[in-house]
Design a protein around this motif. Structure first.
Motif, PDB file in Angstrom:
ATOM      1  N   ASP A  98      14.457   5.703  -8.855  1.00 25.50           N
ATOM      2  CA  ASP A  98      13.223   6.436  -8.540  1.00 25.50           C
ATOM      3  C   ASP A  98      12.746   6.078  -7.143  1.00 25.50           C
ATOM      4  O   ASP A  98      12.018   6.840  -6.512  1.00 25.50           O
ATOM      5  CB  ASP A  98      12.127   6.036  -9.542  1.00 25.50           C
ATOM      6  CG  ASP A  98      12.518   6.378 -10.958  1.00 25.50           C
ATOM      7  OD1 ASP A  98      12.587   7.581 -11.269  1.00 25.50           O
ATOM      8  OD2 ASP A  98      12.778   5.443 -11.754  1.00 25.50           O
ATOM      9  N   LEU A  99      13.140   4.886  -6.694  1.00 24.58           N
ATOM     10  CA  LEU A  99      12.698   4.405  -5.375  1.00 24.58           C
ATOM     11  C   LEU A  99      13.814   3.591  -4.721  1.00 24.58           C
ATOM     12  O   LEU A  99      14.399   2.721  -5.366  1.00 24.58           O
ATOM     13  CB  LEU A  99      11.470   3.500  -5.539  1.00 24.58           C
ATOM     14  CG  LEU A  99      11.069   2.690  -4.297  1.00 24.58           C
ATOM     15  CD1 LEU A  99      10.438   3.608  -3.238  1.00 24.58           C
ATOM     16  CD2 LEU A  99      10.083   1.572  -4.673  1.00 24.58           C
ATOM     17  N   VAL A 100      14.099   3.914  -3.460  1.00 26.22           N
ATOM     18  CA  VAL A 100      14.951   3.056  -2.637  1.00 26.22           C
ATOM     19  C   VAL A 100      14.069   2.577  -1.485  1.00 26.22           C
ATOM     20  O   VAL A 100      13.525   3.402  -0.734  1.00 26.22           O
ATOM     21  CB  VAL A 100      16.174   3.831  -2.092  1.00 26.22           C
ATOM     22  CG1 VAL A 100      16.986   2.950  -1.140  1.00 26.22           C
ATOM     23  CG2 VAL A 100      17.052   4.328  -3.243  1.00 26.22           C
ATOM     24  N   HIS A 101      13.909   1.257  -1.386  1.00 22.85           N
ATOM     25  CA  HIS A 101      13.026   0.714  -0.341  1.00 22.85           C
ATOM     26  C   HIS A 101      13.766  -0.324   0.497  1.00 22.85           C
ATOM     27  O   HIS A 101      14.572  -1.108  -0.019  1.00 22.85           O
ATOM     28  CB  HIS A 101      11.796   0.044  -0.977  1.00 22.85           C
ATOM     29  CG  HIS A 101      10.935  -0.663   0.026  1.00 22.85           C
ATOM     30  ND1 HIS A 101      10.951  -2.049   0.193  1.00 22.85           N
ATOM     31  CD2 HIS A 101      10.063  -0.197   0.959  1.00 22.85           C
ATOM     32  CE1 HIS A 101      10.101  -2.384   1.160  1.00 22.85           C
ATOM     33  NE2 HIS A 101       9.551  -1.283   1.648  1.00 22.85           N
ATOM     34  N   GLY A 102      13.511  -0.303   1.782  1.00 20.24           N
ATOM     35  CA  GLY A 102      14.028  -1.346   2.664  1.00 20.24           C
ATOM     36  C   GLY A 102      13.066  -1.553   3.818  1.00 20.24           C
ATOM     37  O   GLY A 102      12.298  -0.653   4.185  1.00 20.24           O
ATOM     38  N   ARG A 103      13.089  -2.762   4.371  1.00 20.79           N
ATOM     39  CA  ARG A 103      12.204  -3.053   5.516  1.00 20.79           C
ATOM     40  C   ARG A 103      12.951  -3.964   6.481  1.00 20.79           C
ATOM     41  O   ARG A 103      13.560  -4.952   6.067  1.00 20.79           O
ATOM     42  CB  ARG A 103      10.938  -3.746   4.991  1.00 20.79           C
ATOM     43  CG  ARG A 103       9.927  -4.057   6.090  1.00 20.79           C
ATOM     44  CD  ARG A 103       8.680  -4.678   5.521  1.00 20.79           C
ATOM     45  NE  ARG A 103       8.909  -6.026   5.033  1.00 20.79           N
ATOM     46  CZ  ARG A 103       8.066  -6.702   4.245  1.00 20.79           C
ATOM     47  NH1 ARG A 103       6.941  -6.151   3.852  1.00 20.79           N
ATOM     48  NH2 ARG A 103       8.351  -7.926   3.858  1.00 20.79           N
ATOM     49  N   GLY A 160       3.631   5.730  -5.796  1.00 16.08           N
ATOM     50  CA  GLY A 160       3.414   5.750  -7.241  1.00 16.08           C
ATOM     51  C   GLY A 160       4.261   4.790  -8.047  1.00 16.08           C
ATOM     52  O   GLY A 160       4.358   4.944  -9.271  1.00 16.08           O
ATOM     53  N   VAL A 161       4.874   3.805  -7.384  1.00 14.09           N
ATOM     54  CA  VAL A 161       5.732   2.883  -8.134  1.00 14.09           C
ATOM     55  C   VAL A 161       4.941   2.259  -9.288  1.00 14.09           C
ATOM     56  O   VAL A 161       3.846   1.751  -9.095  1.00 14.09           O
ATOM     57  CB  VAL A 161       6.374   1.825  -7.200  1.00 14.09           C
ATOM     58  CG1 VAL A 161       5.356   1.003  -6.476  1.00 14.09           C
ATOM     59  CG2 VAL A 161       7.331   0.913  -7.948  1.00 14.09           C
ATOM     60  N   VAL A 170      12.014   4.983   0.982  1.00 12.75           N
ATOM     61  CA  VAL A 170      10.968   4.426   1.858  1.00 12.75           C
ATOM     62  C   VAL A 170      11.584   3.310   2.701  1.00 12.75           C
ATOM     63  O   VAL A 170      11.935   2.249   2.190  1.00 12.75           O
ATOM     64  CB  VAL A 170       9.788   3.852   1.026  1.00 12.75           C
ATOM     65  CG1 VAL A 170       8.722   3.273   1.954  1.00 12.75           C
ATOM     66  CG2 VAL A 170       9.195   4.911   0.111  1.00 12.75           C
ATOM     67  N   PHE A 171      11.756   3.577   3.993  1.00 11.94           N
ATOM     68  CA  PHE A 171      12.237   2.543   4.911  1.00 11.94           C
ATOM     69  C   PHE A 171      11.163   2.261   5.943  1.00 11.94           C
ATOM     70  O   PHE A 171      10.570   3.183   6.497  1.00 11.94           O
ATOM     71  CB  PHE A 171      13.545   2.972   5.594  1.00 11.94           C
ATOM     72  CG  PHE A 171      14.754   2.653   4.762  1.00 11.94           C
ATOM     73  CD1 PHE A 171      15.377   1.421   4.878  1.00 11.94           C
ATOM     74  CD2 PHE A 171      15.230   3.554   3.831  1.00 11.94           C
ATOM     75  CE1 PHE A 171      16.460   1.098   4.073  1.00 11.94           C
ATOM     76  CE2 PHE A 171      16.312   3.249   3.019  1.00 11.94           C
ATOM     77  CZ  PHE A 171      16.933   2.017   3.147  1.00 11.94           C
ATOM     78  N   GLU A 172      10.931   0.975   6.168  1.00 12.29           N
ATOM     79  CA  GLU A 172       9.936   0.566   7.156  1.00 12.29           C
ATOM     80  C   GLU A 172      10.682  -0.168   8.256  1.00 12.29           C
ATOM     81  O   GLU A 172      11.166  -1.286   8.047  1.00 12.29           O
ATOM     82  CB  GLU A 172       8.921  -0.374   6.499  1.00 12.29           C
ATOM     83  CG  GLU A 172       8.263   0.246   5.282  1.00 12.29           C
ATOM     84  CD  GLU A 172       7.369  -0.745   4.568  1.00 12.29           C
ATOM     85  OE1 GLU A 172       6.242  -0.968   5.043  1.00 12.29           O
ATOM     86  OE2 GLU A 172       7.793  -1.319   3.564  1.00 12.29           O
ATOM     87  N   GLU A 173      10.817   0.487   9.385  1.00 14.49           N
ATOM     88  CA  GLU A 173      11.626  -0.060  10.475  1.00 14.49           C
ATOM     89  C   GLU A 173      10.825  -0.097  11.772  1.00 14.49           C
ATOM     90  O   GLU A 173      10.052   0.826  12.054  1.00 14.49           O
ATOM     91  CB  GLU A 173      12.872   0.817  10.683  1.00 14.49           C
ATOM     92  CG  GLU A 173      13.815   0.835   9.484  1.00 14.49           C
ATOM     93  CD  GLU A 173      14.469  -0.528   9.210  1.00 14.49           C
ATOM     94  OE1 GLU A 173      14.739  -1.270  10.175  1.00 14.49           O
ATOM     95  OE2 GLU A 173      14.720  -0.840   8.031  1.00 14.49           O
ATOM     96  N   GLN A 192       0.834  -1.205   0.000  1.00  8.32           N
ATOM     97  CA  GLN A 192       0.000   0.000   0.000  1.00  8.32           C
ATOM     98  C   GLN A 192       0.874   1.263   0.000  1.00  8.32           C
ATOM     99  O   GLN A 192       0.631   2.202  -0.753  1.00  8.32           O
ATOM    100  CB  GLN A 192      -0.862  -0.026   1.257  1.00  8.32           C
ATOM    101  CG  GLN A 192      -2.168   0.694   1.149  1.00  8.32           C
ATOM    102  CD  GLN A 192      -2.954   0.457   2.444  1.00  8.32           C
ATOM    103  OE1 GLN A 192      -2.572   0.952   3.510  1.00  8.32           O
ATOM    104  NE2 GLN A 192      -4.011  -0.317   2.368  1.00  8.32           N
ATOM    105  N   ARG A 193       1.913   1.254   0.845  1.00 15.63           N
ATOM    106  CA  ARG A 193       2.807   2.430   0.905  1.00 15.63           C
ATOM    107  C   ARG A 193       3.464   2.672  -0.449  1.00 15.63           C
ATOM    108  O   ARG A 193       3.575   3.803  -0.909  1.00 15.63           O
ATOM    109  CB  ARG A 193       3.903   2.224   1.950  1.00 15.63           C
ATOM    110  CG  ARG A 193       3.399   2.326   3.351  1.00 15.63           C
ATOM    111  CD  ARG A 193       4.513   2.322   4.394  1.00 15.63           C
ATOM    112  NE  ARG A 193       3.875   2.236   5.686  1.00 15.63           N
ATOM    113  CZ  ARG A 193       3.762   1.116   6.393  1.00 15.63           C
ATOM    114  NH1 ARG A 193       4.318   0.002   5.978  1.00 15.63           N
ATOM    115  NH2 ARG A 193       3.124   1.118   7.543  1.00 15.63           N
TER     116      ARG A 193
END
Ligand SMILES: C[S@@+](CC[C@H](N)C(=O)[O-])C[C@H]1O[C@@H](n2cnc3c(N)ncnc32)[C@H](O)[C@@H]1O
Length: 173
Positions: free
Chosen positions: A106-111, A39-40, A138-141, A33-34
């Motif tokens: 365009d996007l760097v993501h990590g969780r 907008g990916v 976008v990091f989800e920690e 959802q995030r």
């Protein structure tokens, strides 16, 4: 830079895969959802940091399609190699030291990755160089300092507190 060992290094293969799949089943719906919200979509170039068992890597790969790309970095790539799409590159490496160029994504993501890295602030600084102007980080920690077990036996409450304080020590340099 301190010598870094991932706390789950050496975990038996099936146990580690089970753990990673549990993370995915718990957190993928919100993560997707995030990422939808930022907008990916078709043609995006994305970096997945600490890709684990690869569910988000694969989901991003589908979203960006054949005109986009995904680079997935992990020190342990054994769970990623079986299902790699043609727009995806798996990099076996330590995010603290691996060379990923500049201003590409365009996007760097990590969780659940910075949690495991005592030098997380310098990793974040490095990440800031990696995305294009207007790109997304976008990091989800998790914040274990806020974790409380409210119900359960006395033993369960004590065990929960022990695990929580062990987790909190991981990121202490
Ligand atoms: C808790 S798992 C999270 C996996 C995935 N992001 C998820 O949420 O499903 C942490 C992942 O980061 C990887 N990892 C740990 N330290 C790393 C580092 N310094 N550089 C790259 N990957 C690392 C581990 O191998 C593992 O796959």
């Amino acid at each position: 830079m301190t010598d870094h060992h991932y706390v789950f290094d050496g975990t038996k293969e099936q146990a580690e895969l089970d753990r990673l799949r549990l993370l995915e089943s718990s957190f993928d719906p919100k993560a997707r959802q995030r990422l939808e919200n930022v907008g990916v979509s078709d043609g995006w170039h994305c970096l997945e940091v600490g890709a684990g068992a690869g569910s988000i890597m694969n989901w991003i790969s589908e979203k960006v399609g054949s005109t986009g790309t995904v680079v997935a970095v992990d020190t342990d790539t054994r769970f990623l190699l079986s299902s790699v799409s043609s727009n995806t590159v798996i990099v076996k490496g330590d995010i603290r030291t691996v060379d990923l160029g500049r201003s590409r994504f365009d996007l760097v993501h990590g969780r659940y990755i910075l949690l495991h890295i005592p030098e997380f602030a310098s990793v974040l600084e490095k990440m800031l160089l990696l995305f294009k102007p207007g790109g997304w980080l976008v990091f989800e920690e998790p914040d274990f300092s806020a974790a409380r077990c409210l119900v359960g036996s006395e033993d369960a409450l004590l065990a929960f507190d022990r695990v929580t304080s062990a987790v909190e020590t991981i990121t202490k340099p």
